[in-house]
Design a protein around this motif. Structure first.
Motif, short mmCIF file in Angstrom:
data_model
loop_
_atom_site.label_atom_id
_atom_site.label_comp_id
_atom_site.label_asym_id
_atom_site.label_seq_id
_atom_site.Cartn_x
_atom_site.Cartn_y
_atom_site.Cartn_z
N ALA A 19 0.65 -1.24 0.04
CA ALA A 19 -0.04 -0.03 0.09
C ALA A 19 0.98 1.29 -0.10
CB ALA A 19 -0.77 0.05 1.20
N HIS A 20 1.85 1.12 0.75
CA HIS A 20 2.78 2.36 0.78
C HIS A 20 3.31 2.82 -0.49
CE1 HIS A 20 5.62 5.31 2.48
NE2 HIS A 20 6.56 4.75 1.72
N TYR A 21 3.81 1.79 -1.30
CA TYR A 21 4.51 1.98 -2.58
C TYR A 21 3.42 1.85 -3.84
CZ TYR A 21 9.10 2.36 -0.39
OH TYR A 21 10.23 2.66 0.16
N GLY A 22 2.34 1.33 -3.41
CA GLY A 22 1.38 1.24 -4.58
C GLY A 22 1.54 0.20 -5.51
N VAL A 23 1.87 -1.05 -5.15
CA VAL A 23 2.51 -1.98 -5.87
C VAL A 23 1.69 -3.50 -5.50
CG1 VAL A 23 4.82 -0.89 -6.33
CG2 VAL A 23 4.55 -2.79 -4.44
N SER A 24 1.98 -4.20 -6.28
CA SER A 24 1.33 -5.61 -6.09
C SER A 24 2.34 -6.68 -5.17
CB SER A 24 1.28 -6.48 -7.27
OG SER A 24 2.21 -6.64 -7.77
N ASP A 25 1.69 -7.54 -4.64
CA ASP A 25 2.44 -8.51 -3.89
C ASP A 25 3.42 -9.09 -4.65
OD1 ASP A 25 0.52 -10.02 -5.58
OD2 ASP A 25 0.35 -11.58 -3.87
N TRP A 26 3.31 -9.31 -5.95
CA TRP A 26 4.16 -10.01 -6.90
C TRP A 26 5.58 -9.05 -6.76
CZ3 TRP A 26 7.00 -8.67 -11.24
CH2 TRP A 26 7.62 -9.57 -11.86
N THR A 27 5.26 -7.77 -6.93
CA THR A 27 6.53 -7.01 -6.83
C THR A 27 7.34 -6.88 -5.70
OG1 THR A 27 5.10 -5.15 -8.53
CG2 THR A 27 7.02 -4.35 -7.08
N VAL A 28 6.55 -6.77 -4.46
CA VAL A 28 7.39 -6.97 -3.25
C VAL A 28 8.06 -8.21 -3.27
CG1 VAL A 28 7.11 -7.06 -0.81
CG2 VAL A 28 5.60 -5.40 -2.26
N ASN A 29 7.38 -9.42 -3.53
CA ASN A 29 8.05 -10.51 -3.61
C ASN A 29 9.42 -10.60 -4.62
OD1 ASN A 29 6.35 -11.87 -1.77
ND2 ASN A 29 4.98 -12.68 -3.67
N GLN A 30 9.27 -9.90 -5.72
CA GLN A 30 10.59 -9.77 -6.34
C GLN A 30 11.55 -8.95 -5.73
OE1 GLN A 30 11.10 -11.28 -9.55
NE2 GLN A 30 9.14 -12.30 -8.94
N TRP A 31 11.23 -7.84 -5.05
CA TRP A 31 12.17 -7.07 -4.16
C TRP A 31 12.83 -7.94 -3.36
CZ3 TRP A 31 8.55 -2.53 -2.66
CH2 TRP A 31 8.19 -1.67 -4.03
N VAL A 32 12.14 -8.82 -2.60
CA VAL A 32 12.75 -9.60 -1.55
C VAL A 32 13.76 -10.59 -2.14
CG1 VAL A 32 12.27 -11.71 0.18
CG2 VAL A 32 10.74 -9.43 0.17
N ARG A 33 13.40 -11.19 -3.45
CA ARG A 33 14.17 -12.03 -4.28
C ARG A 33 15.51 -11.18 -4.42
NH1 ARG A 33 9.29 -13.97 -6.72
NH2 ARG A 33 8.76 -15.74 -5.78
N LYS A 34 15.30 -10.09 -4.80
CA LYS A 34 16.47 -9.34 -5.09
C LYS A 34 17.42 -8.64 -4.00
CE LYS A 34 14.45 -7.80 -9.76
NZ LYS A 34 13.93 -6.62 -10.52
#
Length: 81
Positions: A19-34
């Motif tokens: 919600a803070h960044y206005g992104v999807s769960d998939w995007t946050v999961n990708q950030w964690v992988r990176k």
């Protein structure tokens, strides 16, 4: 007399980061992988320190700018050759 110290900021749930960044769960999961910093709780859930996430995002942004600059310089050198 007691000293007042700052308490650490509360850790955010993934949905709050989304919600803070206005992104999807998939995007946050990708950030964690990176390499986005994440705290794993004993029950396996993840929590995020917003200050750490912001610092990581700034680092990623700077790295991306540097990569784009190098790519641009390379493209210009190829055109000159």
């Amino acid at each position: 007399m007691s000293t007042i110290t700052a308490l650490p900021a509360p850790l955010l749930k993934q949905q709050q980061v989304q919600a803070h960044y206005g992104v999807s769960d998939w995007t946050v999961n990708q950030w964690v992988r990176k390499g986005c910093p994440v705290v794993r709780l004993p029950n396996g859930h993840r929590r995020f320190d917003l200050a750490e996430v912001k610092a990581w995002m700034a680092e990623q942004s700077a790295t991306g700018r540097e990569q784009r600059r190098r790519q641009s310089e390379h493209a210009l050198s190829q055109r000159s050759a």
